[in-house]
Design a protein around this motif. Structure first.
Motif, short mmCIF file in Angstrom:
data_model
loop_
_atom_site.label_atom_id
_atom_site.label_comp_id
_atom_site.label_asym_id
_atom_site.label_seq_id
_atom_site.Cartn_x
_atom_site.Cartn_y
_atom_site.Cartn_z
N LEU A 35 39.21 34.19 21.80
CA LEU A 35 40.39 34.51 20.98
C LEU A 35 40.20 35.81 20.22
CD1 LEU A 35 43.15 33.58 19.90
CD2 LEU A 35 41.92 32.41 18.07
N MET A 36 38.98 36.01 19.69
CA MET A 36 38.71 37.26 18.97
C MET A 36 38.78 38.46 19.91
SD MET A 36 35.68 35.97 16.38
CE MET A 36 34.88 37.52 16.47
N MET A 37 38.24 38.32 21.11
CA MET A 37 38.28 39.43 22.07
C MET A 37 39.71 39.73 22.50
SD MET A 37 35.30 40.62 22.42
CE MET A 37 35.46 41.60 23.89
N ARG A 38 40.49 38.67 22.76
CA ARG A 38 41.88 38.87 23.15
C ARG A 38 42.66 39.55 22.03
NH1 ARG A 38 43.86 33.46 25.74
NH2 ARG A 38 43.15 32.89 23.69
N VAL A 81 45.28 44.36 19.84
CA VAL A 81 45.47 45.38 18.81
C VAL A 81 45.18 46.76 19.39
CG1 VAL A 81 44.54 46.25 16.63
CG2 VAL A 81 45.03 43.82 16.88
N PHE A 82 44.12 46.87 20.19
CA PHE A 82 43.80 48.15 20.82
C PHE A 82 44.93 48.59 21.74
CE2 PHE A 82 41.89 50.55 24.36
CZ PHE A 82 41.42 51.64 23.65
N GLY A 83 45.52 47.65 22.47
CA GLY A 83 46.63 47.98 23.36
C GLY A 83 47.85 48.47 22.59
N ILE A 84 48.14 47.83 21.47
CA ILE A 84 49.28 48.26 20.64
C ILE A 84 49.02 49.66 20.09
CG2 ILE A 84 50.49 47.80 18.48
CD1 ILE A 84 50.13 44.81 19.08
N LEU A 85 47.82 49.89 19.56
CA LEU A 85 47.49 51.22 19.01
C LEU A 85 47.52 52.28 20.11
CD1 LEU A 85 44.61 50.37 16.52
CD2 LEU A 85 46.96 51.00 15.99
N TRP A 86 47.01 51.94 21.30
CA TRP A 86 47.02 52.89 22.41
C TRP A 86 48.46 53.24 22.79
CZ3 TRP A 86 44.18 56.33 24.57
CH2 TRP A 86 44.50 56.82 25.83
N GLY A 92 32.77 27.62 20.30
CA GLY A 92 32.32 29.00 20.09
C GLY A 92 32.87 29.94 21.13
N LEU A 93 32.87 29.52 22.39
CA LEU A 93 33.43 30.36 23.44
C LEU A 93 34.92 30.57 23.26
CD1 LEU A 93 31.52 29.12 26.62
CD2 LEU A 93 31.37 31.37 25.55
N ALA A 94 35.62 29.52 22.83
CA ALA A 94 37.06 29.64 22.60
C ALA A 94 37.36 30.61 21.46
CB ALA A 94 37.66 28.27 22.31
N ILE A 95 36.58 30.51 20.39
CA ILE A 95 36.78 31.42 19.25
C ILE A 95 36.44 32.85 19.65
CG2 ILE A 95 35.89 32.02 16.96
CD1 ILE A 95 35.66 29.01 16.41
N CYS A 96 35.34 33.02 20.39
CA CYS A 96 34.96 34.37 20.84
C CYS A 96 36.03 34.95 21.77
CB CYS A 96 33.61 34.31 21.55
SG CYS A 96 33.00 35.92 22.07
#
Length: 71
Positions: free
Chosen positions: A21-24, A29-34, A15-19
């Motif tokens: 990965l989702m945060m990263r 995506v936020f960094g690319i859009l920024w 669960g921590l690994a999936i969380c």
């Protein structure tokens, strides 16, 4: 008891690994859009400054031509 604890610990790690990965992925995506938005804003400012400089250059050139033709 040990099997249940191991399963619970493994589920927590997964669960921590999936969380993580989702945060990263979200931050990526936020960094690319920024970056895209920042480049667009910089381009708009660059064009606006270029237009202002072109207008002032034209005014200065026409003023110089008028100054040459005055007696």
């Amino acid at each position: 008891m040990t099997a249940t604890a191991n399963f619970r610990q493994m589920a927590q790690y997964i669960g921590l690994a999936i969380c993580g990965l989702m945060m990263r992925t979200a931050f990526g995506v936020f960094g690319i859009l920024w970056g895209i938005i920042r480049e667009i804003v910089n381009g708009v400012f660059r064009v606006a400054i270029g237009v202002i400089v072109a207008i002032f250059s034209t005014i200065a050139f026409l003023g110089f031509i008028l100054w040459l033709f005055t007696p």
